[in-house]
Design a protein around this motif. Structure first.
Motif, PDB file in Angstrom:
ATOM      1  N   ALA A  31       8.931 -18.722   3.602  1.00 53.00           N
ATOM      2  CA  ALA A  31       8.721 -18.405   2.168  1.00 53.00           C
ATOM      3  C   ALA A  31       8.329 -17.015   1.897  1.00 53.00           C
ATOM      4  O   ALA A  31       8.873 -16.453   1.121  1.00 53.00           O
ATOM      5  N   GLU A  32       7.614 -16.352   2.917  1.00 50.74           N
ATOM      6  CA  GLU A  32       7.124 -14.948   2.945  1.00 50.74           C
ATOM      7  C   GLU A  32       8.585 -13.803   2.719  1.00 50.74           C
ATOM      8  O   GLU A  32       8.693 -12.981   1.797  1.00 50.74           O
ATOM      9  N   ALA A  33       9.567 -14.342   3.702  1.00 45.91           N
ATOM     10  CA  ALA A  33      10.567 -13.392   4.019  1.00 45.91           C
ATOM     11  C   ALA A  33      11.562 -13.584   2.715  1.00 45.91           C
ATOM     12  O   ALA A  33      12.024 -12.617   2.322  1.00 45.91           O
ATOM     13  N   VAL A  34      11.904 -15.035   2.291  1.00 49.03           N
ATOM     14  CA  VAL A  34      12.703 -14.814   1.043  1.00 49.03           C
ATOM     15  C   VAL A  34      12.005 -14.441  -0.110  1.00 49.03           C
ATOM     16  O   VAL A  34      12.773 -13.745  -0.841  1.00 49.03           O
ATOM     17  N   SER A  35      10.647 -14.307  -0.663  1.00 49.70           N
ATOM     18  CA  SER A  35       9.955 -13.821  -1.446  1.00 49.70           C
ATOM     19  C   SER A  35      10.160 -12.362  -1.611  1.00 49.70           C
ATOM     20  O   SER A  35      10.429 -11.783  -2.459  1.00 49.70           O
ATOM     21  N   THR A  36       9.986 -11.873  -0.107  1.00 48.13           N
ATOM     22  CA  THR A  36      10.218 -10.310  -0.078  1.00 48.13           C
ATOM     23  C   THR A  36      11.502  -9.840  -0.507  1.00 48.13           C
ATOM     24  O   THR A  36      11.506  -8.900  -1.245  1.00 48.13           O
ATOM     25  N   HIS A  37      12.591 -10.682  -0.017  1.00 47.67           N
ATOM     26  CA  HIS A  37      13.938  -9.977  -0.314  1.00 47.67           C
ATOM     27  C   HIS A  37      14.321 -10.242  -1.857  1.00 47.67           C
ATOM     28  O   HIS A  37      14.821  -9.335  -2.535  1.00 47.67           O
ATOM     29  N   VAL A  38      13.863 -11.279  -2.138  1.00 50.75           N
ATOM     30  CA  VAL A  38      14.070 -11.714  -3.798  1.00 50.75           C
ATOM     31  C   VAL A  38      13.438 -10.722  -4.826  1.00 50.75           C
ATOM     32  O   VAL A  38      13.859 -10.078  -5.602  1.00 50.75           O
ATOM     33  N   SER A  39      12.254 -10.371  -4.250  1.00 51.93           N
ATOM     34  CA  SER A  39      11.552  -9.545  -4.954  1.00 51.93           C
ATOM     35  C   SER A  39      11.854  -8.077  -5.120  1.00 51.93           C
ATOM     36  O   SER A  39      12.029  -7.355  -6.193  1.00 51.93           O
ATOM     37  N   LEU A  40      12.438  -7.428  -3.986  1.00 49.77           N
ATOM     38  CA  LEU A  40      12.919  -6.397  -3.864  1.00 49.77           C
ATOM     39  C   LEU A  40      14.284  -6.102  -4.625  1.00 49.77           C
ATOM     40  O   LEU A  40      14.478  -5.124  -5.175  1.00 49.77           O
ATOM     41  N   ALA A  41      15.109  -7.289  -4.388  1.00 45.37           N
ATOM     42  CA  ALA A  41      16.296  -7.339  -5.280  1.00 45.37           C
ATOM     43  C   ALA A  41      16.124  -7.276  -7.025  1.00 45.37           C
ATOM     44  O   ALA A  41      16.411  -6.451  -7.459  1.00 45.37           O
ATOM     45  N   LEU A  42      14.960  -7.982  -7.378  1.00 51.06           N
ATOM     46  CA  LEU A  42      14.576  -8.000  -8.866  1.00 51.06           C
ATOM     47  C   LEU A  42      14.162  -6.695  -9.057  1.00 51.06           C
ATOM     48  O   LEU A  42      14.559  -6.107 -10.104  1.00 51.06           O
ATOM     49  N   GLY A  43      13.410  -5.928  -8.328  1.00 53.35           N
ATOM     50  CA  GLY A  43      12.909  -4.436  -8.586  1.00 53.35           C
ATOM     51  C   GLY A  43      14.282  -3.599  -8.556  1.00 53.35           C
ATOM     52  O   GLY A  43      13.892  -2.638  -9.371  1.00 53.35           O
ATOM     53  N   GLN A  44      15.336  -4.001  -7.974  1.00 59.63           N
ATOM     54  CA  GLN A  44      16.351  -3.052  -8.170  1.00 59.63           C
ATOM     55  C   GLN A  44      17.137  -3.049  -9.440  1.00 59.63           C
ATOM     56  O   GLN A  44      17.896  -2.175  -9.729  1.00 59.63           O
ATOM     57  N   VAL A  45      16.927  -4.475  -9.972  1.00 58.01           N
ATOM     58  CA  VAL A  45      17.679  -4.554 -11.349  1.00 58.01           C
ATOM     59  C   VAL A  45      16.934  -4.731 -12.567  1.00 58.01           C
ATOM     60  O   VAL A  45      17.729  -4.641 -13.604  1.00 58.01           O
ATOM     61  N   ASP A  46      15.496  -4.823 -12.468  1.00 58.13           N
ATOM     62  CA  ASP A  46      14.703  -4.858 -13.716  1.00 58.13           C
ATOM     63  C   ASP A  46      13.582  -3.948 -13.429  1.00 58.13           C
ATOM     64  O   ASP A  46      12.709  -4.073 -12.343  1.00 58.13           O
ATOM     65  N   GLU A  47      13.345  -3.121 -14.368  1.00 58.60           N
ATOM     66  CA  GLU A  47      12.015  -2.291 -14.117  1.00 58.60           C
ATOM     67  C   GLU A  47      10.711  -2.926 -14.161  1.00 58.60           C
ATOM     68  O   GLU A  47      10.089  -2.245 -13.543  1.00 58.60           O
ATOM     69  N   ASP A  48      10.553  -4.047 -14.701  1.00 56.23           N
ATOM     70  CA  ASP A  48       9.597  -4.764 -14.472  1.00 56.23           C
ATOM     71  C   ASP A  48       9.488  -5.666 -13.183  1.00 56.23           C
ATOM     72  O   ASP A  48       8.339  -6.372 -12.803  1.00 56.23           O
ATOM     73  N   GLY A  49      10.652  -5.823 -12.546  1.00 55.14           N
ATOM     74  CA  GLY A  49      10.679  -6.428 -11.265  1.00 55.14           C
ATOM     75  C   GLY A  49      10.395  -8.040 -11.266  1.00 55.14           C
ATOM     76  O   GLY A  49       9.731  -8.722 -10.523  1.00 55.14           O
ATOM     77  N   GLU A  50      10.830  -8.669 -12.483  1.00 55.08           N
ATOM     78  CA  GLU A  50      10.144 -10.039 -12.754  1.00 55.08           C
ATOM     79  C   GLU A  50      11.146 -11.038 -13.642  1.00 55.08           C
ATOM     80  O   GLU A  50      11.044 -12.156 -13.507  1.00 55.08           O
TER      81      GLU A  50
END
Length: 281
Positions: A31-50
């Motif tokens: 759960a932690e690993a998937v969340s980390t990778h998805v969150s970092l990907a989100l941060g790369q494409v959305d300034e709000d990261g969400e």
């Protein structure tokens, strides 16, 4: 090659009352690993990261949702096939047909993976929500698999396990065929003749982590196109934290660059061990 049949929309599993420490470790770690990778990907494409829509839109431009290329293991030459025994060739052809069927569905499965993370369906994601979704998926799959545990000892022996695996060939003396036996041996990680709950959940956890790494790597590679020409060349690719000639060769395929519109397909079939070093800064 993994089946990637992981996605469970609208989950409402009856959670297992108690898991072993090893299983809890796998559940929480995944759960932690998937969340980390998805969150970092989100941060790369959305300034709000969400914004889930931002991630989905960015991935779609890279080919997300389309079927993957043919798996490298499927590319056997006629010469290689001719050297196989009749039995081995039959097994290979069966696996080939099975893989082609799975691959045809992988684009749809990728989209469902993203959707399943958004538990409240508000098109926004945060780390806690992703972790909850991943844990729920894994628990659901674990509980479903343990329905075959006839003696309720928390483990699956060969006979119990193969109740959920289709027969592909001749039944042998112990009541299973080569196809069922192969799946069992693949999931029996410690080779002790039974598959316990931590081994069951590890099988699915590996797929989920790999998919989140693929998403993270795709958005990372897309960000390397500094001159915005729709191609990532070798110099741009070398800006990754850890250069890897094997990954570069895999992703550029037969060309000299990685087309931005094909990044998603080019990340397929990369093992976790190859992707992870490229994502650690």
């Amino acid at each position: 090659m993994k089946s990637s049949t992981l996605i469970l929309l609208g989950l409402s599993p009856a959670l297992h009352a108690e898991f072993s420490p090893q299983t809890e470790k796998v559940l929480n770690g995944t759960a932690e690993a998937v969340s980390t990778h998805v969150s970092l990907a989100l941060g790369q494409v959305d300034e709000d990261g969400e914004k889930l829509t931002a991630l989905a839109g960015a991935l779609q431009k890279m080919g997300f949702g389309n079927p993957p290329p043919v798996h490298p293991e499927m590319k056997k030459s006629e010469e290689e096939l001719a050297k196989m025994s009749e039995k081995d060739r039959r097994i290979y052809e069966d696996h080939h047909a099975e893989r082609l069927g799975r691959m045809a569905q992988m684009g749809k499965t990728d989209v469902e993976f993203i959707k399943a993370l958004d538990l409240d369906k508000n098109l926004m994601l945060d780390a806690a929500e992703v972790q909850e979704s991943v844990r729920s998926q894994l628990v659901f799959l674990l509980e479903d698999k343990l329905k075959m545990d006839g003696d309720k000892d928390g483990k699956l022996n060969l006979k119990e396990y193969t109740l959920g695996v289709p027969v592909r060939g001749e039944i042998e003396e112990d009541g299973v065929d080569w196809h069922q036996r192969g799946h069992f041996e693949s999931d029996d990680l410690n080779e002790d003749g039974v598959i316990d709950e931590s081994e069951i959940v590890s099988h699915y956890a590996e797929d989920l982590i790999l998919k989140s790494q693929q998403i993270h790597l795709a958005t990372t590679v897309a960000g390397l196109d500094k001159n915005a020409d729709g191609e990532i060349d070798e110099e741009e690719f070398s800006a990754l934290p850890a250069e890897d000639d094997a990954v570069w060769t895999h992703m550029k395929s037969e060309s000299d660059t990685i087309p931005a519109s094909q990044i998603w397909q080019r990340t397929y079939w990369l093992p976790s061990s190859a992707m992870f070093p490229l994502l650690v800064k």
